[in-house]
Design a protein around this motif. Structure first.
Motif, PDB file in Angstrom:
ATOM      1  N   LYS A 106       0.835  -1.202   0.000  1.00 16.80           N
ATOM      2  CA  LYS A 106       0.000   0.000   0.000  1.00 16.80           C
ATOM      3  C   LYS A 106       0.866   1.247   0.000  1.00 16.80           C
ATOM      4  CE  LYS A 106      -4.001   2.095   2.243  1.00 16.80           C
ATOM      5  NZ  LYS A 106      -4.131   3.011   1.184  1.00 16.80           N
ATOM      6  N   ALA A 107       1.956   1.223   0.767  1.00 14.19           N
ATOM      7  CA  ALA A 107       2.859   2.379   0.807  1.00 14.19           C
ATOM      8  C   ALA A 107       3.496   2.602  -0.563  1.00 14.19           C
ATOM      9  CB  ALA A 107       3.930   2.176   1.864  1.00 14.19           C
ATOM     10  N   GLU A 108       3.882   1.514  -1.229  1.00 14.05           N
ATOM     11  CA  GLU A 108       4.454   1.643  -2.572  1.00 14.05           C
ATOM     12  C   GLU A 108       3.407   2.217  -3.533  1.00 14.05           C
ATOM     13  OE1 GLU A 108       5.978  -2.170  -3.746  1.00 14.05           O
ATOM     14  OE2 GLU A 108       7.667  -2.060  -2.360  1.00 14.05           O
ATOM     15  N   GLU A 109       2.184   1.695  -3.455  1.00 16.69           N
ATOM     16  CA  GLU A 109       1.093   2.187  -4.302  1.00 16.69           C
ATOM     17  C   GLU A 109       0.836   3.659  -4.039  1.00 16.69           C
ATOM     18  OE1 GLU A 109      -2.932   0.438  -4.305  1.00 16.69           O
ATOM     19  OE2 GLU A 109      -1.894  -1.469  -4.568  1.00 16.69           O
ATOM     20  N   ASP A 110       0.755   4.008  -2.738  1.00 18.78           N
ATOM     21  CA  ASP A 110       0.494   5.395  -2.366  1.00 18.78           C
ATOM     22  C   ASP A 110       1.618   6.312  -2.840  1.00 18.78           C
ATOM     23  OD1 ASP A 110      -1.845   4.561  -1.205  1.00 18.78           O
ATOM     24  OD2 ASP A 110      -1.130   4.717   0.868  1.00 18.78           O
ATOM     25  N   SER A 111       2.861   5.848  -2.706  1.00 16.13           N
ATOM     26  CA  SER A 111       3.976   6.698  -3.136  1.00 16.13           C
ATOM     27  C   SER A 111       3.961   6.870  -4.649  1.00 16.13           C
ATOM     28  CB  SER A 111       5.314   6.118  -2.667  1.00 16.13           C
ATOM     29  OG  SER A 111       5.579   4.885  -3.300  1.00 16.13           O
ATOM     30  N   LYS A 112       3.642   5.785  -5.394  1.00 16.87           N
ATOM     31  CA  LYS A 112       3.535   5.916  -6.849  1.00 16.87           C
ATOM     32  C   LYS A 112       2.418   6.883  -7.223  1.00 16.87           C
ATOM     33  CE  LYS A 112       5.369   1.380  -8.101  1.00 16.87           C
ATOM     34  NZ  LYS A 112       5.046   0.057  -8.634  1.00 16.87           N
ATOM     35  N   MET A 114       1.223   9.283  -5.378  1.00 14.28           N
ATOM     36  CA  MET A 114       1.613  10.630  -4.974  1.00 14.28           C
ATOM     37  C   MET A 114       2.596  11.219  -5.991  1.00 14.28           C
ATOM     38  SD  MET A 114       3.230  11.988  -1.392  1.00 14.28           S
ATOM     39  CE  MET A 114       4.813  11.219  -1.653  1.00 14.28           C
ATOM     40  N   VAL A 115       3.554  10.418  -6.449  1.00  5.49           N
ATOM     41  CA  VAL A 115       4.499  10.891  -7.459  1.00  5.49           C
ATOM     42  C   VAL A 115       3.747  11.263  -8.734  1.00  5.49           C
ATOM     43  CG1 VAL A 115       6.375  10.108  -8.983  1.00  5.49           C
ATOM     44  CG2 VAL A 115       6.513   9.679  -6.529  1.00  5.49           C
ATOM     45  N   ARG A 118       1.870  14.519  -8.130  1.00  7.04           N
ATOM     46  CA  ARG A 118       2.788  15.662  -8.110  1.00  7.04           C
ATOM     47  C   ARG A 118       3.305  15.960  -9.520  1.00  7.04           C
ATOM     48  NH1 ARG A 118       5.733  16.507  -2.488  1.00  7.04           N
ATOM     49  NH2 ARG A 118       3.934  16.031  -1.216  1.00  7.04           N
TER      50      ARG A 118
END
Length: 173
Positions: A106-112, A114-115, A118
């Motif tokens: 989930k953190a990887e998904e969220d970071s992708k 978010m990137v 942005r």
């Protein structure tokens, strides 16, 4: 008298009383002792005491067997509980691992995401800045053109040219 005793002893005869020899006195006293023991029921008392002691020892052995069986039952029960606790611990570890993997995914998904957001925001800002720059250039160009047009019109047109132009527009309507 001392000579008589030493002579009697030397001849192999022991002292006697009431016409009985010493071995007879010992036998008689043993017979009396055995009779008293039997009359007072000492063997049955001894046997009763031994039977009582045997019964106590047997009761202690039975109690020890029962305690041992209970201890073995408790040991088996605790062994089963330990095995169950180990299984629970393994299940908890597996659950925690799955949860950690899910959190990581989930953190990887969220970071992708978010990137990506942005990036889109930056692209939108760049596009907005381009539009503003183009609008600014256009506005400046329009102002420059308007100023140039005014100057050219002011230089080339006079009152007569304006009247002819106004007449031409009116007639086209």
């Amino acid at each position: 008298m001392p000579n008589l005793i030493s002579l009697t002893i030397a001849a192999g005869e022991g002292p006697s009383a009431f016409g009985l020899q010493d071995y007879q006195w010992v036998s008689l006293s043993m017979a009396v002792l055995i009779a008293i023991v039997l009359w007072k029921k000492v063997p049955s008392a001894i046997a009763g005491g031994l039977d009582k002691k045997i019964a106590e020892i047997k009761a202690q052995l039975d109690e020890a067997k029962a305690l041992r069986a209970e201890a073995e039952t408790l040991r088996d029960e605790y062994a089963a509980k330990i095995a169950g606790a180990e299984k629970d611990a393994e299940a908890m570890m597996e659950g925690a691992q799955r949860e950690a993997d899910a959190i990581l995914a989930k953190a990887e998904e969220d970071s992708k995401a978010m990137v990506e957001r942005r990036k889109r925001m930056a692209e939108d800002k760049i596009a907005a800045a381009e539009r503003e720059a183009v609008a600014g250039v256009r506005a400046t160009a329009v102002d420059a053109a308007a100023t140039a047009s005014r100057k050219i019109i002011a230089d080339k047109h006079d009152k007569d040219a304006d009247k002819a132009l106004a007449d031409e527009v009116i007639s086209s309507l």
